[in-house]
Design a protein around this motif. Structure first.
Motif, mmCIF file in Angstrom:
data_model
loop_
_atom_site.group_PDB
_atom_site.id
_atom_site.type_symbol
_atom_site.label_atom_id
_atom_site.label_comp_id
_atom_site.label_asym_id
_atom_site.label_seq_id
_atom_site.Cartn_x
_atom_site.Cartn_y
_atom_site.Cartn_z
ATOM 1 N N ASN A 143 8.607 9.492 0.382
ATOM 2 C CA ASN A 143 7.488 10.664 -0.181
ATOM 3 C C ASN A 143 7.968 10.590 -1.766
ATOM 4 O OD1 ASN A 143 6.885 13.165 -0.763
ATOM 5 N ND2 ASN A 143 7.554 13.912 1.088
ATOM 6 N N GLY A 147 1.494 15.210 -2.885
ATOM 7 C CA GLY A 147 0.656 15.255 -1.732
ATOM 8 C C GLY A 147 -0.636 15.593 -2.269
ATOM 9 N N THR A 156 0.244 14.686 3.241
ATOM 10 C CA THR A 156 1.499 14.068 3.716
ATOM 11 C C THR A 156 2.427 13.443 2.831
ATOM 12 O OG1 THR A 156 0.261 11.950 3.910
ATOM 13 C CG2 THR A 156 0.340 13.184 5.743
ATOM 14 N N GLY A 157 2.566 14.077 1.633
ATOM 15 C CA GLY A 157 3.438 14.026 0.532
ATOM 16 C C GLY A 157 3.971 15.178 -0.190
ATOM 17 N N SER A 161 6.085 18.250 3.235
ATOM 18 C CA SER A 161 5.696 17.272 4.256
ATOM 19 C C SER A 161 6.931 16.614 4.973
ATOM 20 C CB SER A 161 4.911 16.127 3.513
ATOM 21 O OG SER A 161 4.884 14.791 4.461
ATOM 22 N N TYR A 166 12.648 11.180 1.374
ATOM 23 C CA TYR A 166 12.168 11.821 -0.220
ATOM 24 C C TYR A 166 12.642 11.324 -1.432
ATOM 25 C CZ TYR A 166 9.979 15.747 -2.325
ATOM 26 O OH TYR A 166 9.041 16.762 -3.155
ATOM 27 N N SER A 189 4.070 4.175 1.176
ATOM 28 C CA SER A 189 3.828 5.546 1.038
ATOM 29 C C SER A 189 2.303 5.884 1.467
ATOM 30 C CB SER A 189 4.070 6.038 -0.572
ATOM 31 O OG SER A 189 3.957 7.550 -0.659
ATOM 32 N N ILE A 191 0.332 9.622 1.065
ATOM 33 C CA ILE A 191 0.188 11.022 0.589
ATOM 34 C C ILE A 191 -0.661 12.071 1.189
ATOM 35 C CG2 ILE A 191 1.283 10.092 -1.922
ATOM 36 C CD1 ILE A 191 -1.396 11.049 -2.898
#
Ligand code: LLP
Length: 414
Positions: A143, A147, A156-157, A161, A166, A189, A191
């Motif tokens: 993450n 996002g 989703t970042g 999230s 992280y 990743s 996001i």
């Protein structure tokens, strides 16, 4: 899709003809659009640098998967059954990356048994994986703290999230990798989804590459999906040509510093399949109140949940008369909930539509992604058939469900 004599055609076939043959409601996909979406996207990147993993959660019909396999796509899968479906639809195990979330070890074991790469998205899972498979190779979802997306459900970042490790916990990843002698061969990743501007994507790319540089054994960096498509007529498309150029420049520069060739991966779903599909339905009812004119159709949020779930706009055409006097209407489905409104656009739901009449066919555009794949059997209604059209020919690629399909899992029934 084309318009002739004020009527809508899909792959050269009039909508009415398709619906007479296959029924209503109906999902229809155009093969030529799918192939051209894939080709356009890959042409934006230098040969050999990029691997496209189609996010099959967007639409997992095997006939569509086979077309993408022919085009050279790989797969992003999120569940054991998606992996199984991809394997049975012509993809090799080594073309599939499994990126689930909140996974059980059993799901991971399944992938390992199938030789499918797993992409781990939490420290707890990395620890479990290390205990179970020490001295192996695995990739990691990060993450990046950034996002973006078309709706809060679709980001989703960032700190709100649940996805990925992280970026400030990478030290722990390194020590777990050391403890279990794991080789981290990829950083991943994703996001968010429905992103319209290059900035958050490029910003996230910086953060991801910053994480990637501390892992010495990488073979790839995967930047996920998220590329938005214009749903509204006035919406400008994401400039993919420019974005792919910028991504390529940044990545090749990273490779030079990293000192070894790496593969760039992306995982588009919506961009590839969204514009390929329409949901067709029939007007069954028109109800006027002092405030609204409701146009009722024989489908609902059981078949296309995006308007109800995110307030997402889908363009609606009256396939029988594309342009005639327009009326302000509310297009509603046949689900027994007042939220079953297909003409939403955020909080607004009044839409201009060419004078709808009972038995007219309506087309909900750009429904190829997250349309059928998010459909349900709510109200004990079957899911519709899916049809593929190509060069004037149509072909059933999934039949409509029957009462027996819906009731087959009941115990003590019949
Ligand atoms: N990779 C991962 C890890 C993902 O979770 C997703 C989408 C994708 C790739 C593909 O994203 P795309 O290129 O399609 O934006 N139901 C929502 C979309 C949810 C997307 C979930 N993950 C909608 O209808 O807008």
């Amino acid at each position: 899709m084309k318009i002739t004599d004020n009527k809508l055609y899909l792959g050269d076939i009039p909508v009415d003809t398709i619906m007479q043959e296959y029924g209503s409601p109906l999902y229809v996909y155009e093969e030529s659009v799918l192939r051209s979406q894939f080709r356009k996207l890959s042409a934006g990147f230098p040969r050999g640098l990029l691997e496209i993993h189609y996010a099959m959660k967007a639409n997992s019909n095997p006939s569509l998967l086979r077309i993408l396999a022919e085009e050279g796509s790989s797969i992003d899968a999120v569940s054991e059954f998606e992996v199984r479906l991809a394997l049975e639809s012509g993809f090799e195990a080594n073309q599939i990356i499994f990126t689930g979330n909140n996974n059980t070890l059993r799901e991971i074991e399944f992938c390992v048994e199938q030789n499918v790469s797993v992409n781990l998205g939490s420290l707890a899972l990395l620890e479990k994986y290390g205990e179970r498979y020490p001295e192996t190779t695995v990739s990691l979802r990060v993450n990046p703290g950034i996002g973006a997306g078309h709706h809060s459900h679709c980001i989703t970042g960032g700190p709100d999230s649940k996805f990925g490790v992280y970026y400030d916990q990478i030290e722990t990843v390194l020590s777990l990798a050391k403890k279990y002698k794991l080789t981290i061969n990829g950083i991943h990743s994703h996001i968010g989804t429905g992103i319209f501007s290059a900035e958050p994507m490029l910003e996230a790319m910086e953060m991801i590459l910053d994480v990637a540089k501390v892992f010495p054994d990488l073979q790839f960096v995967d930047f996920g999906g998220g590329f938005g498509i214009p749903y509204k007529p006035e919406q400008l498309p994401l400039d993919m040509e420019d974005l792919s150029k910028k991504m390529t420049e940044r990545f090749t520069n990273f490779i030079q510093h990293y000192g070894r060739d790496l593969l760039m991966k992306i995982e588009p779903g919506r961009l590839l399949i969204g514009p390929v599909g329409v949901l067709l339905a029939t007007v069954t009812n028109i109800t006027n109140t002092p405030k609204n004119s409701f146009v009722g159709v024989d489908t609902g949020f059981n078949h296309l949940v995006r308007p109800t779930m995110y307030g997402s706009y889908h363009k609606i055409l009256n396939a029988n008369r594309i342009s005639s006097t327009e009326k302000d209407v509310v297009v509603v489905g046949n689900i027994c909930e007042s939220g079953d409104i297909l003409s939403r656009s955020g909080d607004d739901f009044i839409r201009k539509l060419s004078s709808p009449a009972i038995d007219d066919r309506l087309a909900f555009l750009d429904a190829g992604a997250y349309g059928f794949s998010m459909s349900s059997q709510y109200n004990f209604r079957p899911r519709p058939a899916e049809v593929l059209v190509h060069q004037g020919q149509s072909r059933l690629i999934r039949r409509a469900e029957t009462f027996d399909d819906l009731s087959q899992c009941f115990v003590d029934f019949n």
